[in-house]
Design an enzyme around this catalytic site. Structure first.
Site, mmCIF file in Angstrom:
data_model
loop_
_atom_site.group_PDB
_atom_site.id
_atom_site.type_symbol
_atom_site.label_atom_id
_atom_site.label_comp_id
_atom_site.label_asym_id
_atom_site.label_seq_id
_atom_site.Cartn_x
_atom_site.Cartn_y
_atom_site.Cartn_z
ATOM 1 N N LEU A 147 0.718 -1.115 0.192
ATOM 2 C CA LEU A 147 -0.002 -0.193 0.145
ATOM 3 C C LEU A 147 0.952 1.510 -0.096
ATOM 4 O O LEU A 147 0.428 2.367 0.829
ATOM 5 C CB LEU A 147 -0.936 0.067 1.166
ATOM 6 C CG LEU A 147 -1.984 -1.126 1.258
ATOM 7 C CD1 LEU A 147 -2.849 -1.121 2.372
ATOM 8 C CD2 LEU A 147 -3.004 -1.043 -0.136
ATOM 9 N N MET A 174 1.665 3.786 -5.101
ATOM 10 C CA MET A 174 1.324 3.345 -6.576
ATOM 11 C C MET A 174 0.167 2.335 -6.042
ATOM 12 O O MET A 174 -0.841 2.332 -6.653
ATOM 13 C CB MET A 174 2.232 2.664 -7.341
ATOM 14 C CG MET A 174 3.273 3.788 -7.744
ATOM 15 S SD MET A 174 2.524 4.962 -8.949
ATOM 16 C CE MET A 174 2.157 3.856 -10.598
ATOM 17 N N GLY A 175 0.514 1.288 -4.911
ATOM 18 C CA GLY A 175 -0.253 0.480 -4.629
ATOM 19 C C GLY A 175 -1.826 0.884 -4.075
ATOM 20 O O GLY A 175 -2.853 0.484 -4.311
ATOM 21 N N ASN A 224 -0.743 -5.325 3.660
ATOM 22 C CA ASN A 224 0.648 -4.555 3.469
ATOM 23 C C ASN A 224 1.603 -5.060 4.253
ATOM 24 O O ASN A 224 1.284 -5.818 5.275
ATOM 25 C CB ASN A 224 0.558 -3.101 4.111
ATOM 26 C CG ASN A 224 1.801 -2.121 3.644
ATOM 27 O OD1 ASN A 224 2.076 -2.131 2.204
ATOM 28 N ND2 ASN A 224 2.202 -1.836 4.563
ATOM 29 N N SER A 268 3.797 -3.759 6.574
ATOM 30 C CA SER A 268 3.513 -3.291 7.794
ATOM 31 C C SER A 268 2.008 -3.028 8.098
ATOM 32 O O SER A 268 1.499 -2.210 7.255
ATOM 33 C CB SER A 268 4.182 -2.072 8.241
ATOM 34 O OG SER A 268 5.342 -1.834 7.373
ATOM 35 N N SER A 302 2.063 2.678 -15.998
ATOM 36 C CA SER A 302 2.718 3.971 -16.478
ATOM 37 C C SER A 302 1.655 5.078 -16.036
ATOM 38 O O SER A 302 0.411 4.913 -16.202
ATOM 39 C CB SER A 302 3.272 4.173 -17.881
ATOM 40 O OG SER A 302 3.652 5.604 -18.023
ATOM 41 N N LYS A 329 7.282 -1.778 -21.157
ATOM 42 C CA LYS A 329 7.291 -0.331 -19.982
ATOM 43 C C LYS A 329 8.874 0.026 -20.015
ATOM 44 O O LYS A 329 9.128 1.166 -19.737
ATOM 45 C CB LYS A 329 6.939 -1.087 -18.600
ATOM 46 C CG LYS A 329 6.933 0.080 -17.623
ATOM 47 C CD LYS A 329 6.034 1.222 -17.986
ATOM 48 C CE LYS A 329 6.064 2.465 -17.054
ATOM 49 N NZ LYS A 329 6.984 2.816 -16.192
ATOM 50 N N ASN A 373 10.125 3.892 -20.641
ATOM 51 C CA ASN A 373 10.783 4.604 -19.770
ATOM 52 C C ASN A 373 11.951 5.402 -20.418
ATOM 53 O O ASN A 373 12.297 6.477 -20.185
ATOM 54 C CB ASN A 373 11.279 4.003 -18.373
ATOM 55 C CG ASN A 373 9.989 3.658 -17.568
ATOM 56 O OD1 ASN A 373 8.768 4.022 -17.973
ATOM 57 N ND2 ASN A 373 10.274 3.661 -16.401
ATOM 58 N N TYR A 411 12.946 9.149 -20.713
ATOM 59 C CA TYR A 411 14.159 10.032 -20.509
ATOM 60 C C TYR A 411 14.641 10.662 -21.698
ATOM 61 O O TYR A 411 14.871 11.772 -21.459
ATOM 62 C CB TYR A 411 15.215 8.790 -20.366
ATOM 63 C CG TYR A 411 15.227 8.017 -18.859
ATOM 64 C CD1 TYR A 411 14.205 7.640 -18.382
ATOM 65 C CD2 TYR A 411 16.580 8.107 -18.305
ATOM 66 C CE1 TYR A 411 14.478 7.003 -16.963
ATOM 67 C CE2 TYR A 411 16.781 7.500 -17.192
ATOM 68 C CZ TYR A 411 15.719 7.034 -16.437
ATOM 69 O OH TYR A 411 15.865 6.474 -15.258
ATOM 70 N N LYS A 442 16.359 5.661 -11.655
ATOM 71 C CA LYS A 442 15.946 4.421 -10.846
ATOM 72 C C LYS A 442 16.681 3.324 -11.744
ATOM 73 O O LYS A 442 16.812 2.014 -11.566
ATOM 74 C CB LYS A 442 14.733 4.087 -10.573
ATOM 75 C CG LYS A 442 14.117 5.055 -9.631
ATOM 76 C CD LYS A 442 12.825 4.421 -8.731
ATOM 77 C CE LYS A 442 12.304 5.682 -7.907
ATOM 78 N NZ LYS A 442 11.432 6.449 -8.657
HETATM 79 C C1 6PG Z 1 5.673 6.052 -15.552
HETATM 80 C C2 6PG Z 1 7.349 6.079 -15.009
HETATM 81 C C3 6PG Z 1 7.627 5.593 -13.758
HETATM 82 C C4 6PG Z 1 9.234 5.871 -13.184
HETATM 83 C C5 6PG Z 1 9.577 7.215 -13.079
HETATM 84 C C6 6PG Z 1 10.796 7.507 -12.391
HETATM 85 O O1 6PG Z 1 5.755 5.451 -16.595
HETATM 86 O O2 6PG Z 1 4.854 6.445 -14.588
HETATM 87 O O3 6PG Z 1 8.105 5.842 -16.221
HETATM 88 O O4 6PG Z 1 7.509 4.316 -13.839
HETATM 89 O O5 6PG Z 1 9.280 5.222 -12.199
HETATM 90 O O6 6PG Z 1 9.392 8.066 -14.091
HETATM 91 O O7 6PG Z 1 11.692 6.875 -13.140
HETATM 92 P P1 6PG Z 1 13.230 7.396 -12.784
HETATM 93 O O8 6PG Z 1 13.485 7.473 -11.438
HETATM 94 O O9 6PG Z 1 14.203 6.315 -13.330
HETATM 95 O O10 6PG Z 1 13.398 8.518 -13.604
#
Ligand code: 6PG
Length: 464
Positions: free
Chosen positions: A9, A12-13, A31, A33, A128, A182, A186, A190, A260
């Site tokens: 939770l 996003m969850g 969850n 916790s 996304s 996905k 991303n 970028y 990330k």
């Molecule tokens: C989405 C995004 C998401 C992603 C962030 C951060 O499609 O909703 O791609 O999934 O986690 O954009 O990504 P970075 O930390 O790698 O920039």
């Protein structure tokens, strides 16, 4: 009885569970916790009527009818394996576990194979749209079995973003297909972000615009062919001031961007597939360099950071950006084609473009045109020579040359613009310069080369 279980939770969850409840889906949640559960139910307000909270994973699983659907929104690394270790003995044949995070698709493939041994199904679901998307309609890319799709379709089509009534979700292929798509999404994200940032840099440092003026320009572009969610939020960012200092927000934010990993994965996988993603790589590199703020400060002292003024018209910059966005997507879809062949996914490129038209971070006016171009069957299945984009390129490439050349001459960093142009100029030449590479390899390593006028491998009459 609950139709789906949501485990995890976090932001996003929680948003996905609320979206489901709002769409009339009965949801069970838990969850790691357990304290988060009552807090979440409080936050859910009226929607809590369709949500049952559980203290443990065991109780969550027991609350689901078979065949079960369990969606996990937890880190897709070690915690996902820990989850699988504990749920496998509790599940029954036909149950599906979904990883809705940003997973490395290699992990997803391995987990799908592992669950298959137990007659269980593992789905890699690319989601996304950030928190707002998850709450009100994300774009979702599903990889997994037909059986899981039969279970998920009625649920996911309800919670997905809708583009003119078409839900932005589909079953794209087996095992890691959804997470791979996905990842490439991303990567494109970028690159699009970097192109926008480079355009901002030129307008700010080269043309001398204020953040508010540049924000207004982005806002104006958001009504035209370059319209997109990322342009919209950039306009918002540039026209917002810091309430504490009164300065534009962009001036109080440190210029070091984190990542990330999904952009980097796109580049790594592209190279492994014998492809390239140079515009995406430029964006990944720019983020990496941005994090070296101390070194950049030292280098500016030692080498000078002066950038000269440029004269770039707004319309030229917009046309250049549009061409670069097109070239970025062309690169992204080439990676998808290569992966589809390698992993036997039969990815439907038109459908991928369609489910990216709403809900996701890279949604833009161009995506509908891309979908149409794929439906029309472009030459060799590739976007680059597609007649649908002749106008974008006829106008955009000269603009991209003018913008990139001016930027480079004046000392402005534009790695993504330059990569886009390098890709275009290389791919539009029937004969390039690889004969030199072939000859060099033969001279230093007797690697052999192919001749234009004869089959087989040949060696040259090299002296010495
Ligand atoms: C989405 C995004 C998401 C992603 C962030 C951060 O499609 O909703 O791609 O999934 O986690 O954009 O990504 P970075 O930390 O790698 O920039």
């Amino acid at each position: 009885m609950a139709q789906i279980g949501v485990y995890g939770l976090g932001t996003m969850g929680s948003a996905l569970a609320l979206n489901m409840a709002e769409q009339g889906i009965e949801v069970a949640v838990a969850n790691r916790s357990p304290e988060a559960v009552p807090a979440f139910l409080d936050e859910a307000g009226d929607l809590a009527a369709r949500i049952s909270g559980h203290d443990t994973l065991e109780a969550l699983i027991a609350a689901l009818p078979t065949p079960r659907v369990l969606l996990a929104m937890i880190p897709s690394t070690g915690p996902m394996d820990d989850l699988l270790n504990s749920v496998i003995p509790q599940l029954a044949p036909g149950d599906t576990v979904i990883d809705a995070g940003n997973a490395d698709f290699h992990d997803t493939r391995a987990r799908a194979a592992r669950l298959k041994e137990h007659d269980l199904h593992f789905v890699g679901l690319g989601v996304s749209g950030g928190e707002d998307g998850a709450r009100h309609g994300p774009s979702m890319m599903m990889g997994g079995s037909d059986h899981s799709w039969d279970q998920l379709r009625p649920l996911l089509t309800k919670i997905a973003a809708q583009y003119e009534g078409d839900p932005c979700v589909d079953h794209l292929g087996t095992d890691g297909a959804g997470h791979f798509v996905k990842t490439v999404h991303n990567g494109i994200e970028y690159a699009d972000m970097e192109l926008i940032a480079e355009a901002y840099g030129l307008l700010r440092e080269g043309v001398g615009g204020t953040p508010h003026e540049i924000g207004a320009l982005f806002d104006q572009w958001n009504d035209g062919p370059f319209a997109s969610y990322l342009v919209e939020i950039t306009a918002q960012l540039l026209t917002t001031d810091d309430p504490e200092t009164g300065q534009p927000m962009v001036d109080v934010i440190r210029d070091s961007a984190g990542q990330k990993g999904t952009g980097r994965w796109t580049v790594i996988e592209a190279v492994k597939l014998g492809q390239s993603a140079t515009i995406i790589e430029a964006a990944v590199a720019a983020r990496a360099w941005s994090s070296e703020a101390d070194l950049r400060a030292k280098a500016e002292d030692a080498l000078g950071g002066a950038r000269e003024r440029v004269e770039i018209g707004d319309a030229d910059l917009e046309a250049a950006l549009l061409a670069a966005r097109f070239l970025t997507h062309a690169q992204g879809f080439r990676i998808l084609s290569a992966a589809s062949e390698d992993y036997g996914w039969s990815l439907d490129m038109a459908r991928i473009a369609e489910i990216w038209r709403a809900g996701c971070i890279i949604r833009s006016a161009m995506l509908d045109d891309l979908a149409e171009a794929f439906r029309a069957g472009p030459p060799m299945g590739q976007l680059l020579p597609s007649p649908a984009f002749e106008t974008v390129l006829d106008r955009g490439i000269p603009a991209l040359r003018r913008v990139t050349a001016q930027a480079i001459l004046a000392g402005h960093p534009v790695p993504a613009f330059a990569a886009a142009l390098g890709f275009f100029d290389t791919m539009r030449q029937a004969r390039g310069t690889a004969a030199i590479i072939q000859g060099q390899r033969d001279i230093f390593g007797r690697h052999g080369f192919e001749r234009l006028d004869a089959e087989g491998s040949h060696h040259g009459p090299w002296a010495g």
